[in-house]
Design an enzyme around this catalytic site. Structure first.
Site, PDB file in Angstrom:
ATOM      1  N   THR A 178       0.889  -1.391   0.029  1.00 15.94           N
ATOM      2  CA  THR A 178      -0.023  -0.085   0.077  1.00 15.94           C
ATOM      3  C   THR A 178       0.999   1.233   0.092  1.00 15.94           C
ATOM      4  O   THR A 178       2.005   1.354   0.663  1.00 15.94           O
ATOM      5  CB  THR A 178      -0.944  -0.009   1.308  1.00 15.94           C
ATOM      6  N   PHE A 238       1.441   4.958   0.846  1.00 12.95           N
ATOM      7  CA  PHE A 238       0.953   6.059   1.797  1.00 12.95           C
ATOM      8  C   PHE A 238       1.369   7.568   1.450  1.00 12.95           C
ATOM      9  O   PHE A 238       2.488   7.538   0.980  1.00 12.95           O
ATOM     10  CB  PHE A 238       1.195   5.873   3.035  1.00 12.95           C
TER      11      PHE A 238
END
Ligand code: PEP
Ligand code: MN
Length: 656
Positions: free
Chosen positions: A541, A543
């Site tokens: 992921t 960020f």
């Protein structure tokens, strides 16, 4: 036995505990341990642990089952993070936690020029600490013994010139005192691991210590040596596996890879690996180094020499600078697989910027406000936050993603951490939309985190007791194969994965489980029922770190010195844009043509429908920023002319 004292203990209560234990035959040593004060009690005394635990001012009592107590994970469950070289002007280098710390340099300091040259080379490749021996414990008395104190002075100068803390071997208690102000970290060499007088003296000086494993010592003997250091006064011990003696003769020693996970289970201390002394052959050093990182090592210490063939000691195992550069690149690529990040020293030519950013980052992170993230303790976003700002960064939890933007805008948070994209599930549109709703918030950095999902439940739960599973919808999507094997389970979506874990901790039901990260299980005292249940292990992921815009909309916070050094330093090299184009042939092509003609690389291009405007699209675009800033500025100006709704989300340093 360890008695952990409560943080607010009065001196009277402390004295009463002291008397209580002394009366029962214990000798005591008071120590601070992390941010806790403890009594280490030893002797043949007998005590009722429950009664002791009830005394005012006692937080908890740990009766360890191991001969080492201060070094044991039973005494302290969280990883110790050792900081080396911190001073009023320097933040220091951390070893342990979610980072990989690489120490590099020659076996021995041979001359001022040699150590200066090596320091600059290894720093350029990303090493954050400098190694080098001034006192060399050589097998032969006729071999080069090191330059002694003069060598240490050369090393100190090389460390200072390159902004790297230094570590060097100490061979006697007398020298330890003389060396104290010349080194940032003491190294206890393999041959001296059980030199107890040396351990006691070095431990009493309170400086960080790198403790090498003796060539013939067991893991327990090694941890007992660490116990000597901790019991003598230092809290900062880093263990170093450097190969042990076996029957094998093709390598200098045998790298005990299995010791890494074993020691990390037994002790909270960071463990690094010295592949150079372990294998003793240059060509084998890098593979062994990568294996050590894969096995969970917190870092490496590697011998590098500008001209290994001319080295006065350990030339055959010293890497050429270009081999070290390659190794660092490989480690950087491997790090996310083991859920870590390679610490890097910013490039020397930007040293001025670094000092400014380091200072302002600590002011911003600690002085001006906490860092906001959405979710509960143990959330993936919290892990990303700790990577970016350090484990001790103050945090502000928000109940929703807009809450992060609000906190950043109204100044209750200095920065925010927002997930924008998953490598499997794609962009988090909700958060992209927030950038359009909050034009005064900008992206100032990015970070990629490997996502490893676990099935988490109550201590008494098991796979058969589960009927309900809670998680963020992305958690369900990413664990589809595992969930398909349990078709009877009811899936209940939550705002974040960690929220799901928190709900189980509150309710304590054995029929409900959550899908989230291991950190969330730890944070809420729950059990991991199944580890690594994501369908695809290549699950990352991305960020972004957000801050309030100050000044010109397109002026990067990085250039204003408002970004912590961990998010990169130097010039921004990546920018994120969102725009729409008119509904006519070639309008997107015209934009891409501008980028192509200016030689600007496009790392992301995604379209999504504009809500309420059927068949109209927004484009999410990430581009590289070329070295010549004027080229970039004119590109942005041209793009604005060719697009309809142009948003410059921010310019920052790209992460691998
Ligand atoms: C060294 O690091 O230079 C060294 C002598 O290592 P060890 O004590 O592990 O042999
Ligand atoms: Mn050596």
């Amino acid at each position: 036995m360890i008695v952990v004292l409560s943080k607010s203990i009065s001196s009277h209560d402390k004295e009463m505990i002291r008397i209580y234990l002394k009366d029962r035959g214990f000798s005591l040593r008071e120590q601070s341990f992390g941010d806790e004060a403890i009594f280490g009690a030893s002797g043949k005394g007998v005590v009722d642990l429950r009664e002791l635990g009830l005394l005012p001012g006692v937080e908890r009592v740990a009766a360890t089952s191991k001969p080492y107590e201060l070094a044991s994970r039973e005494t302290k469950s969280e990883d110790t993070i050792v900081t080396v070289g911190a001073s009023a002007s320097q933040t220091g280098v951390k070893i342990g936690g979610s980072r990989i710390t690489v120490i590099a340099g020659p076996c021995a300091v041979e001359s001022r020029e040699q150590i200066m040259e090596t320091a600059a080379q290894v720093r350029e490749s990303g090493a954050v600490m400098l190694r080098g021996g001034a006192y060399k414990p050589r097998t032969s008395p006729y071999a080069f013994q090191g330059l002694g104190l003069q060598g240490l002075e050369f090393m100190k100068a090389a460390g200072e010139a390159n902004g790297m803390p230094i570590v060097t071997e100490v061979v006697s208690p007398e020298l330890a005192v003389q060396m104290k102000d010349l080194t940032d970290m003491f190294q206890i060499g393999a041959r001296n691991m059980q030199n107890f007088e040396l351990l006691k003296k070095v431990g009493s000086l309170g400086k960080p210590v790198l403790l090498k494993r003796g060539p013939s010592s067991t893991i327990e003997e090694w941890l007992m040596a660490a116990e000597y250091l901790l019991a003598s006064g230092t809290q900062d011990v880093v263990l170093c596996e450097r190969g042990i003696r076996t029957f094998e003769t093709y390598t200098r020693n045998t790298l005990d890879i299995s010791a890494i996970p074993v020691v990390k289970g037994l002790s909270h201390l960071p463990v690094i690996v010295d592949p150079s002394h372990a294998v003793g052959i240059r060509a084998k050093v890098s593979p062994a180094a990568l294996a050590a990182i894969a096995a969970g090592a917190d870092g490496l210490t590697v011998e590098v020499h500008p001209r290994p063939d001319e080295a006065l000691s350990d030339g055959p195992q010293s890497l050429y600078p270009e081999q070290f550069e390659r190794l660092m690149r490989d480690i950087e690529a491997l790090a996310p697989v083991v859920g870590k990040e390679l610490l890097r020293t910013p490039k020397p030519q930007h040293a001025a910027t670094v000092t400014v950013t380091a200072k302002s980052a600590s002011q911003t992170a600690n002085g001006e406000g906490p860092i906001a993230y959405c979710g509960e303790s143990g959330a993936y976003a919290e892990q990303a936050l700790m990577r970016a700002f350090g484990e001790e960064a103050r945090r502000l939890q928000t109940a929703s993603f807009p809450g992060i933007f609000d906190a950043v805008l109204d100044g209750s948070a200095a920065f925010g951490v927002v997930p924008v994209e998953n490598s499997l599930a794609g962009s988090v549109h909700e958060n992209y939309d927030l950038f359009l709703r909050y034009p005064d918030v900008a992206i100032v950095g990015e970070l990629k985190l490997r996502i490893v999902h676990c099935l988490i439940g109550d201590e008494k739960a098991n796979l058969d007791s589960i009927t309900i599973v809670r998680s963020h919808p992305q958690g369900f999507a990413q664990c589809k194969e595992f969930l398909d094997k349990h078709p009877g389970w009811i899936l209940e979506p939550t705002t974040t994965t960690a929220t799901a874990v928190a709900s189980i901790a509150r309710e304590g039901a054995i029929k409900v489980a959550a899908i989230a990260g291991e950190a969330a299980a730890r944070a809420h005292g729950l059990k991991v029922l199944r580890d690594g249940i994501e369908t695809n292990p290549l699950n990352y992921t991305r960020f972004v770190i957000i801050a309030r815009r100050v000044g010109d909309k397109e002026e990067p916070a990085l250039r204003q010195g408002r970004v912590p050094p961990s998010l990169g330093s130097g010039k921004p090299n990546k920018a994120s844009l969102v725009f729409s184009v008119s509904d006519e042939p070639g309008s997107l092509f015209a934009c891409l043509k501008i980028l192509s003609e200016k030689g600007i690389n496009l790392s992301k291009l995604e379209s999504r429908p504009i809500q309420g405007q059927p068949w109209e699209y927004l484009f999410y675009v990430d581009v590289s920023i070329p070295d010549t800033e004027t080229v970039f500025d004119s590109t942005i100006a041209e793009l604005k002319n060719k697009t309809r709704d142009f948003h410059f989300l921010g310019a920052y340093r790209a992460m691998l």
